[in-house]
Write an enzyme that holds these catalytic residues in place. Structure first.
Site, mmCIF file in Angstrom:
data_model
loop_
_atom_site.group_PDB
_atom_site.id
_atom_site.type_symbol
_atom_site.label_atom_id
_atom_site.label_comp_id
_atom_site.label_asym_id
_atom_site.label_seq_id
_atom_site.Cartn_x
_atom_site.Cartn_y
_atom_site.Cartn_z
ATOM 1 N N ARG A 7 0.839 -1.203 0.000
ATOM 2 C CA ARG A 7 0.000 0.000 0.000
ATOM 3 C C ARG A 7 0.871 1.249 0.000
ATOM 4 N NH1 ARG A 7 -5.093 1.008 1.524
ATOM 5 N NH2 ARG A 7 -4.389 2.722 0.257
ATOM 6 N N ARG A 63 3.583 5.201 -16.656
ATOM 7 C CA ARG A 63 3.986 5.057 -18.068
ATOM 8 C C ARG A 63 5.209 5.934 -18.345
ATOM 9 N NH1 ARG A 63 1.768 0.650 -18.367
ATOM 10 N NH2 ARG A 63 -0.412 0.445 -18.949
ATOM 11 N N CYS A 74 -7.066 2.735 -12.688
ATOM 12 C CA CYS A 74 -7.249 3.994 -11.965
ATOM 13 C C CYS A 74 -8.694 4.179 -11.524
ATOM 14 C CB CYS A 74 -6.911 5.108 -12.939
ATOM 15 S SG CYS A 74 -5.854 6.313 -12.255
ATOM 16 N N GLU A 77 -12.190 7.744 -5.811
ATOM 17 C CA GLU A 77 -12.683 7.264 -4.510
ATOM 18 C C GLU A 77 -14.052 7.855 -4.175
ATOM 19 O OE1 GLU A 77 -9.860 7.789 -1.351
ATOM 20 O OE2 GLU A 77 -8.262 6.949 -2.564
ATOM 21 N N ARG A 89 -3.697 7.230 -3.791
ATOM 22 C CA ARG A 89 -3.372 5.972 -3.114
ATOM 23 C C ARG A 89 -3.036 4.907 -4.153
ATOM 24 N NH1 ARG A 89 -7.658 8.162 0.009
ATOM 25 N NH2 ARG A 89 -6.963 8.536 2.141
ATOM 26 N N TYR A 107 3.838 5.847 3.137
ATOM 27 C CA TYR A 107 2.918 6.985 3.251
ATOM 28 C C TYR A 107 3.725 8.272 3.259
ATOM 29 C CZ TYR A 107 -0.405 3.394 4.296
ATOM 30 O OH TYR A 107 -1.198 2.296 4.197
ATOM 31 N N ARG A 115 5.963 13.481 10.582
ATOM 32 C CA ARG A 115 7.339 13.166 10.210
ATOM 33 C C ARG A 115 7.365 11.703 9.820
ATOM 34 N NH1 ARG A 115 8.409 14.555 16.160
ATOM 35 N NH2 ARG A 115 8.275 12.314 16.163
#
Ligand code: DC
Length: 345
Positions: A7, A63, A74, A77, A89, A107, A115
């Site tokens: 992820r 690409r 793609c 959401e 994401r 992330y 941080r």
């Protein structure tokens, strides 16, 4: 080799193609690098973007990086109330010998909160204080600097007041208000870093800033049924997101376990002057400084004097008297406190 799923998420400041492509390339490169992969190990990538990003498909970035044979997909959401704005994401499937535990999820940007060492950790900042103490101005800046959501809880009480006023209900009539909130539909959405609030499907963000609605909000906020309903919505947003929330009872009641609690105060004269200037600037006409001061005094008394979750400084909140301070000074002080608190843990 086994297939593993990785992820990743990253945020951008604006809905612009260059930023989306750059951020996506950074994210994909970091995922590959941190997991010791080659681009040939990537089986497929699913991208998703929040509704506020549509300048370009992030898949284009892959690409451009030369991932010509990798299947890409793609998606847009759903709108989740209070979710992180402008977020890209990915879910990447890779060929690797690594065990599930060794996989590094990545992330970045706003998605990493403060941080890198705080990645995936949630932070909640409660800012309470009376009207005109600077809560919303400061909270908005803090949210941008930390890349987390800002929730203006006062807007919710204002929305209830607007509905009551529109329906001819007295904003002090507890019985009618309890009934009114039993089927009210309040939704929060974020667009271009701005919180938009919807009442029964209508966007009413600017209609709730009038003096009449301000007094009405203070009145409806006394009613326990109204508060319980608003608090439910507020906690729902804080449950899944890093958030800076401002209000009257955030540190004492809504988020008693907030990572950081701030209480902003200022003299009533200075608060009245700030609100007066704000209202003049936003085109509210026919108001006087004296009237604004009277309204603030009324709300101070009402908000602090109510029985259920009144305006109060939480025992573990840090108080900042903002009288005579610039916005930058207050923001910097809050950021120092956030740093101290998060480093302590
Ligand atoms: O922050 P504001 O001026 O937009 O808030 C409007 C009114 O809503 C305020 O006078 C009291 C009420 N309120 C509250 O009771 N609890 C909160 N968390 C936020 C606002």
């Amino acid at each position: 080799m086994p297939v593993r799923a990785i992820r990743g998420a990253i945020t951008v400041n604006e809905n612009n193609a260059e930023q989306i492509l750059d951020a996506t390339k950074t994210l994909l490169s970091e995922i590959v690098e941190r997991n010791g992969l080659d681009s040939e190990d990537v089986i497929s990538v699913i991208f998703s973007v929040t509704k506020d990003l549509d300048a370009v498909y992030p898949a284009v970035a892959a690409r451009q990086m030369g991932w010509t044979d990798t299947p890409l997909f793609c998606l847009n959401e759903m709108n989740v109330p209070g979710s992180l704005p402008r977020c890209i994401r990915v879910l990447m499937h890779v060929d690797t010998e690594k065990s599930k535990k060794e996989i590094v999820h990545v992330y970045l940007g706003g998605a990493s909160v403060l941080r890198p060492d705080l990645a995936e950790r949630k932070i909640t900042i409660a800012i309470d204080g009376p009207a005109g103490s600077g809560k919303s101005t400061v909270a908005k800046i803090i949210s941008k600097k930390l890349g987390i959501i800002y929730l203006d809880t006062g807007a919710m009480y204002r929305t209830v007041a607007l509905k009551a006023i529109r329906e001819g209900i007295d904003t002090t009539d507890a019985g009618k208000l309890a009934e009114l909130v039993s089927n009210i539909d309040i939704k929060i959405r974020y667009e271009n870093q701005k919180q938009l609030i919807f009442l029964d499907g209508e966007e009413i963000s600017s209609l709730i800033r009038t003096p009449e609605v301000s007094i009405g909000a203070s009145n409806v906020a006394v009613v326990p049924e109204v508060r319980l309903k608003m608090v439910e919505l507020q906690r729902e947003i804080a449950r899944d997101n890093s958030v800076v929330m401002d209000g009257r009872d955030i540190g004492t009641y809504v988020l008693p376990d907030a990572t950081v609690k701030i209480y902003l105060s200022a003299s009533v004269e200075e608060r009245a002057l700030r609100r007066y200037r704000e209202q003049c600037a936003s085109g509210v006409s026919g108001i006087t400084l004296e009237q604004v001061k009277r309204d603030i005094e009324y709300r101070d008394k009402n908000d602090s004097g109510r029985a259920f979750a009144p305006l109060a400084k939480a025992e573990d909140a840090v108080e900042i008297d903002t009288t005579g301070l610039t916005i930058d000074e207050v923001v910097n002080r809050v950021l120092e406190i956030v740093k101290e608190k998060t480093e302590d843990d």
